[in-house]
Design a protein around this motif. Structure first.
Motif, PDB file in Angstrom:
ATOM      1  N   VAL A 376       0.820  -1.224   0.000  1.00  0.00           N
ATOM      2  CA  VAL A 376       0.000   0.000   0.000  1.00  0.00           C
ATOM      3  C   VAL A 376       0.852   1.273   0.000  1.00  0.00           C
ATOM      4  N   THR A 377       2.189   1.116  -0.003  1.00  0.00           N
ATOM      5  CA  THR A 377       3.049   2.309  -0.074  1.00  0.00           C
ATOM      6  C   THR A 377       3.882   2.263  -1.366  1.00  0.00           C
ATOM      7  N   ASP A 378       5.100   1.728  -1.281  1.00  0.00           N
ATOM      8  CA  ASP A 378       5.993   1.754  -2.454  1.00  0.00           C
ATOM      9  C   ASP A 378       5.643   0.718  -3.510  1.00  0.00           C
ATOM     10  N   GLY A 379       4.833  -0.290  -3.140  1.00  0.00           N
ATOM     11  CA  GLY A 379       4.641  -1.448  -4.026  1.00  0.00           C
ATOM     12  C   GLY A 379       5.666  -2.502  -3.632  1.00  0.00           C
ATOM     13  N   ILE A 380       5.376  -3.752  -3.969  1.00  0.00           N
ATOM     14  CA  ILE A 380       6.212  -4.860  -3.490  1.00  0.00           C
ATOM     15  C   ILE A 380       7.547  -4.918  -4.229  1.00  0.00           C
ATOM     16  N   GLN A 381       7.569  -4.460  -5.494  1.00  0.00           N
ATOM     17  CA  GLN A 381       8.753  -4.710  -6.317  1.00  0.00           C
ATOM     18  C   GLN A 381      10.014  -4.035  -5.795  1.00  0.00           C
ATOM     19  N   LYS A 382       9.862  -2.844  -5.208  1.00  0.00           N
ATOM     20  CA  LYS A 382      11.053  -2.102  -4.772  1.00  0.00           C
ATOM     21  C   LYS A 382      11.885  -2.933  -3.797  1.00  0.00           C
ATOM     22  N   GLY A 383      11.250  -3.375  -2.708  1.00  0.00           N
ATOM     23  CA  GLY A 383      11.985  -4.137  -1.688  1.00  0.00           C
ATOM     24  C   GLY A 383      12.302  -5.544  -2.145  1.00  0.00           C
ATOM     25  N   HIS A 384      11.313  -6.185  -2.777  1.00  0.00           N
ATOM     26  CA  HIS A 384      11.481  -7.589  -3.145  1.00  0.00           C
ATOM     27  C   HIS A 384      12.497  -7.744  -4.270  1.00  0.00           C
ATOM     28  N   MET A 385      12.333  -6.936  -5.334  1.00  0.00           N
ATOM     29  CA  MET A 385      13.211  -7.099  -6.496  1.00  0.00           C
ATOM     30  C   MET A 385      14.648  -6.704  -6.163  1.00  0.00           C
ATOM     31  N   GLY A 386      14.794  -5.723  -5.247  1.00  0.00           N
ATOM     32  CA  GLY A 386      16.147  -5.340  -4.835  1.00  0.00           C
ATOM     33  C   GLY A 386      16.888  -6.555  -4.299  1.00  0.00           C
ATOM     34  N   LEU A 387      16.190  -7.365  -3.505  1.00  0.00           N
ATOM     35  CA  LEU A 387      16.834  -8.533  -2.904  1.00  0.00           C
ATOM     36  C   LEU A 387      16.833  -9.734  -3.857  1.00  0.00           C
TER      37      LEU A 387
END
Ligand SMILES: CC(C)(COP(=O)([O-])OP(=O)([O-])OC[C@H]1O[C@@H](n2cnc3c(N)ncnc32)[C@H](O)[C@@H]1OP(=O)([O-])[O-])[C@@H](O)C(=O)NCCC(=O)NCCSC(=O)C[C@@](C)(O)CC(=O)[O-]
Ligand SMILES: NC(=O)C1=CN([C@@H]2O[C@H](COP(=O)(O)OP(=O)(O)OC[C@H]3O[C@@H](n4cnc5c(N)ncnc54)[C@H](OP(=O)(O)O)[C@@H]3O)[C@@H](O)[C@H]2O)C=CC1
Length: 428
Positions: A376-387
């Protein structure tokens, strides 16, 4: 446990991480040396004796989630999982929740349910009366079938009967089901329960005139329930783009959607199971049993729904609650055989079954919070895809120091995908 050595754990090298766990008094020097040298792999010898037609071990990475404060006890949580970002997300959520008082849990009595399912019962109402009148005799026979659990303080404690009505539209006859409610103490108890069910079945057949079709435990463990709650002041939820109140309200709305929409509920619950499964596997428990029971519990109203609930309290804080059936054990099955499960027990400070339930349900709630907060904020891809970048680099063929180099480049790339990773690798 001494947590001062665990700060910024993920920034340490592998050796520093293991040394920090020793300093935190979670591992002995000997365990640390074993980890640094040959690891705690299952080994061919044990593997060959655990399953049939054994050829190899299939490994999963074992990591630790940090910052968990569960019922006022600091806890480092071992998690066995192949998916990047799950452990980071759990640690992230636990950090915020821990700074707001942590998780509070309530664990019910631990009763497992065993079933004897009878077919061809000519007079079900008389059969039900006879079973109820013979309650004590049935319980005694069940306990005689597995006396050691009675010596440990457990055993068959109660009995109930259910008539499954016939369904003529599907051409299904009626069945009579006898439930025993069994305290299996520290064990998950499948074998204990199954031995009891097989032990009482002939007597129940004699009483009812029916035929025992099935004699087995039910994995729908509705009498082995754990609940975790957390309360987070909204100012702790603020992000660069949203105020704390906005994040709180969006999390509540996301949970509402998952309550009414099964398509969303399944994904919402998958996020919860990211954490629950990883700890169930690390602790050597039967994850198929836990998965099957939890999803049935999510559909207990007749519709598949979110397992967690999020609301705003009168002070304006965000309150999360998760309730799960968790028939896990701390003994039995492969728990005392698998070296990584033994290591996990050490890291968890030798919990009993109720404490392990508290840890599992708290990790599930933390995981859910991290996922929906990101959504509900940045979207999942930012944190998930980074890792996820490191996994992509490895898939492209990167080795050793190349992995971090390619991962860093991928994080800045316009399209983070396998082809880009391969292109970067060929340039390297
Ligand atoms: C990934 C974060 C945590 C980054 O979030 P961030 O804001 O970049 O994190 P940060 O750098 O500010 O660090 C905050 C804390 O997170 C932890 N942390 C931060 N980085 C690491 C790391 N590398 N390794 C270990 N721990 C890490 C660590 O505890 C750290 O505190 P510190 O120790 O620095 O004081 C955030 O974006 C997040 O929580 N994202 C959600 C990720 C997620 O849920 N992944 C699961 C897979 S997606 C899925 O399968 C489920 C889903 C999403 O579909 C379910 C659903 O739809 O509901
Ligand atoms: N539907 C399902 O889920 C099914 C699952 N299974 C499998 O069954 C296994 C789990 O069965 P389970 O019966 O738990 O395991 P076990 O058959 O290993 O039984 C538990 C053992 O632990 C011993 N024990 C030691 N201390 C305690 C204690 N404090 N409390 C309770 N027991 C203690 C008991 O010893 P003692 O005998 O001396 O009391 C007992 O033998 C798992 O591997 C699961 O995958 C099997 C069939 C079906």
């Amino acid at each position: 446990m001494n947590t001062e050595y665990l700060a910024k754990f993920y920034k340490k090298t592998y050796t520093e991480k293991i040394d920090a766990l020793v300093k935190a008094e979670l591992l002995t020097e000997l365990q640390a040396d074993n980890l640094k040298n040959e690891g705690v792999d299952l080994g061919q010898d044990i593997g060959e004796h655990m399953i049939e037609n054994y050829i190899e071990n299939y490994s999963l990475p074992l990591g630790v989630a940090m910052n968990f404060l569960i019922d006022n006890q600091e806890t480092v949580v071992p998690m066995a999982i192949e998916e990047p970002s799950v452990i980071a997300a759990a640690s992230f959520a636990a950090k915020i929740i821990g700074s707001a008082g942590g998780f509070t849990t309530v664990v019910s009595e631990r009763m497992m349910i065993g079933q004897v399912t009878l077919k061809d019962v000519a007079d079900p109402s008389t059969a039900i009366k006879k079973i109820k009148n013979s309650r004590q005799e049935i319980l005694d026979r069940a306990n005689e079938a597995h006396p050691s659990i009675v010596k440990r303080g457990g055993g068959a404690k109660d009995l109930s009967v259910r008539l499954l009505e016939s369904d003529t539209s599907e051409n299904i006859p009626s069945f009579l089901v006898v439930h025993l409610h069994i305290d299996t103490q520290e064990a998950m108890g499948a074998n204990i329960v199954n031995t009891m069910m097989e032990g009482i079945a002939p007597y129940i057949e004699e009483l009812t005139g029916g035929t025992a079709l099935l004699r087995i435990l039910s994995n729908y463990a509705t009498e082995c329930i754990a609940t975790a709650t957390c309360t987070i002041p909204s100012y702790k939820l603020k992000t660069t783009n949203f105020s704390g109140e906005e994040v709180r309200d969006r999390i509540v709305e996301a949970a509402q959607v998952a309550w009414v929409d099964p398509y969303r509920a399944v994904t919402h619950n998958k996020g919860i199971m990211n954490g629950v499964d990883a700890v169930v596997v690390a602790s050597g428990n039967d994850w198929r049993a836990i998965e099957a029971g939890i999803h049935a519990y999510a559909a207990r109203s007749g519709q598949y729904r979110a397992l967690s609930k999020w609301h705003t309290n009168e002070k304006g804080d965000l309150v999360g609650t998760l309730t799960l059936p968790l028939p896990i054990g701390t003994v039995g099955g492969s728990i005392s055989i698998h070296p990584a499960a033994k290591l996990s027990r050490t890291l968890l400070q030798e919990p009993d079954a109720k404490r392990l339930e508290s840890i599992l349900v708290s990790v599930g709630l933390a995981q859910n919070f991290a996922a929906i907060r990101a959504l509900v904020t940045d979207g999942i891809q930012k944190g998930h895809m980074g890792l996820h970048a490191r996994s992509l680099a490895i898939s492209a063929g990167a080795k050793g120091a190349q992995v971090e180099k390619i991962a860093e480049a991928l994080k800045k790339a316009p399209h983070m995908n396998l082809q880009t990773a391969k292109d970067y690798l060929s340039k390297l």
